[in-house]
Design a protein around this motif. Structure first.
Motif, PDB file in Angstrom:
ATOM      1  N   ILE A 136       0.841  -1.194   0.000  1.00  0.00           N
ATOM      2  CA  ILE A 136       0.000   0.000   0.000  1.00  0.00           C
ATOM      3  C   ILE A 136       0.884   1.255   0.000  1.00  0.00           C
ATOM      4  N   SER A 137       1.946   1.243   0.794  1.00  0.00           N
ATOM      5  CA  SER A 137       2.848   2.411   0.838  1.00  0.00           C
ATOM      6  C   SER A 137       3.508   2.659  -0.514  1.00  0.00           C
ATOM      7  N   GLN A 138       3.928   1.592  -1.182  1.00  0.00           N
ATOM      8  CA  GLN A 138       4.588   1.751  -2.484  1.00  0.00           C
ATOM      9  C   GLN A 138       3.599   2.238  -3.559  1.00  0.00           C
ATOM     10  N   ALA A 181       1.953   4.405  -8.193  1.00  0.00           N
ATOM     11  CA  ALA A 181       0.831   4.016  -9.057  1.00  0.00           C
ATOM     12  C   ALA A 181      -0.034   5.212  -9.423  1.00  0.00           C
ATOM     13  N   THR A 182      -0.611   5.075 -10.630  1.00  0.00           N
ATOM     14  CA  THR A 182      -1.580   6.073 -11.051  1.00  0.00           C
ATOM     15  C   THR A 182      -2.874   5.822 -10.315  1.00  0.00           C
ATOM     16  N   ILE A 192      -5.971  -1.683  -4.976  1.00  0.00           N
ATOM     17  CA  ILE A 192      -6.560  -1.767  -3.626  1.00  0.00           C
ATOM     18  C   ILE A 192      -7.764  -2.713  -3.581  1.00  0.00           C
ATOM     19  N   ARG A 193      -8.331  -2.948  -4.768  1.00  0.00           N
ATOM     20  CA  ARG A 193      -9.419  -3.927  -4.790  1.00  0.00           C
ATOM     21  C   ARG A 193      -8.879  -5.336  -4.492  1.00  0.00           C
TER      22      ARG A 193
END
Length: 413
Positions: free
Chosen positions: A242-244, A249-250, A258-259
């Motif tokens: 999530i941090s990366q 990411a666009t 995230i899905r």
């Protein structure tokens, strides 16, 4: 003349008491017998030492008076003893007294009905209905060789023997008690030793069980920790992704990522809910169940000591004393005075056959009366008042019965 006889009798009685008192006091003081004055001489105011003592006249006699005493027909058969033995007469004088305690007269008669020596006044007061009064001299004749005296001597010997046996039994019992005490002390100490061994064994067993259960709990907890550690690492990886994504990411890429990450988080959360309710995630504690110390302390002793009693086995032998040696004529009519007297009445259902064949009869120690009824093959039991209690069937025709112990009988056929 009568007054003179009374005064003489009174004087002779006081003389006897005086002489015996002198003998007893002298014997107690020095252990030896001093002089006993001659009674007939003292009666004539002449003091002469006595050589012998007449048991019948109850006075001392010098040698001259003793010779005259033996020459007179009335006193020829009197028994005399050396004066040195007078202290023996004083010690047993109360047993040999020939004077009536109630009337202070000579005991010269004997009443077989009351088995008592009596004087003439006793007969007029208490023995008017007694028909067989005899002379005390006749009764006492040959008493030393009589069966009653032999029985008395044997009973005295038996009494000594019984006392000796009873004393020996008591002493043996005392020694046995000491031996029992030593044996019981050893038994108590042995019981204590075994209890110590048992307690040590139980303690070791309980500690081993405690260690084993503790190890089982630790293994279960360690397995749970291993699974939790693996899931924790997976959650760290999701958090790192999530941090990366935030940095590189666009928006479209972040939305799509995230899905997928949400599916993984949902999966791990479901696993956490599931495992949290499983048995291997329960709180583990050790529950030691032992008897409360209070209960152990309330046990005040390891046992109890009781005194057992049993009847002593020393036989007490005693021969029944027979009557004094009474002339046969005085005894012959005693059987005529026996009269039968009915004590109870038992209403048996009597038939001719029962009357002809009713065999044994017995009175038990508890007072019950038992009949052996041959024709009906029963034992009929009645109480001491004559009331029927029960009938006991027997396998044959009873002939006789006897009591073995209270509540137990033997029957012959």
């Amino acid at each position: 003349m009568f007054v003179h006889l009374v005064i003489a009798s009174y004087y002779r009685t006081n003389l006897l008491i005086h002489n015996l008192r002198r003998v007893v006091i002298s014997d107690m003081a020095s252990g030896t017998t001093t002089d006993v004055n001659c009674g007939p001489c003292l009666y004539n105011n002449i003091t002469v030492p006595g050589n012998v003592w007449c048991l019948s006249c109850e006075e001392g006699l010098c040698q001259s008076c003793a010779d005259s005493h033996q020459g007179i027909k009335a006193t020829r058969n009197h028994k005399v003893i050396p004066v040195e033995k007078c202290h023996h007469v004083a010690s047993i004088g109360h047993l040999m007294s020939q004077t009536c305690k109630n009337h202070n007269k000579a005991l010269d008669l004997y009443c077989p009905s009351h088995d008592a020596p009596v004087c003439s006044l006793c007969i007029s007061e208490n023995h008017r209905e007694c028909k067989d009064i005899v002379s005390l001299d006749d009764v006492a004749k040959n008493v030393v060789s009589s069966s009653s005296f032999c029985n008395l001597e044997q009973n005295v010997g038996n009494l000594f023997k019984n006392l000796s046996q009873l004393k020996a039994e008591r002493e043996r019992n005392s020694k046995q008690l000491q031996s029992d005490k030593i044996a019981k002390n050893t038994s108590v100490k042995e019981m204590r030793r075994k209890l110590n061994e048992l307690l040590d064994t139980l303690e070791e067993k309980l500690l081993q069980e405690l260690s084993s259960k503790t190890g089982t709990c630790e293994t279960e907890i360690n397995n749970s920790l291993f699974e939790i550690e693996l899931k924790t690492k997976a959650v760290y990886a999701i958090q790192s992704n999530i941090s990366q994504l935030k940095e590189m990411a666009t928006d479209v890429q972040f939305f799509l990522a995230i899905r997928e990450i949400d599916k993984s988080v949902t999966t791990e959360t479901n696993w956490l809910h599931a495992i949290a309710n499983q048995r291997n995630m329960e709180e583990l504690t050790l529950d030691l169940k032992t008897k409360p110390m209070e209960d152990l302390l309330e046990t005040k002793s390891l046992g109890s000591v009781k005194i057992d009693r049993s009847r002593n086995t020393v036989p007490i032998n005693h021969l029944g004393m027979k009557e004094a040696q009474i002339p046969l004529e005085a005894m012959r009519n005693k059987i005529d005075r026996i009269r039968l007297q009915q004590k109870i009445y038992i209403p048996l259902p009597i038939t001719n056959m029962l009357v002809e064949n009713l065999f044994g009869c017995m009175i038990c120690s508890d007072g019950n009366i038992i009949f052996a009824d041959g024709p009906s093959r029963t034992i009929k039991v009645f109480n001491k008042k004559g009331n029927h209690i029960k009938d006991v069937r027997v396998p044959g025709t009873p002939s006789d019965i006897t009591e073995i112990s209270q509540g137990r009988i033997a029957v012959t056929y």
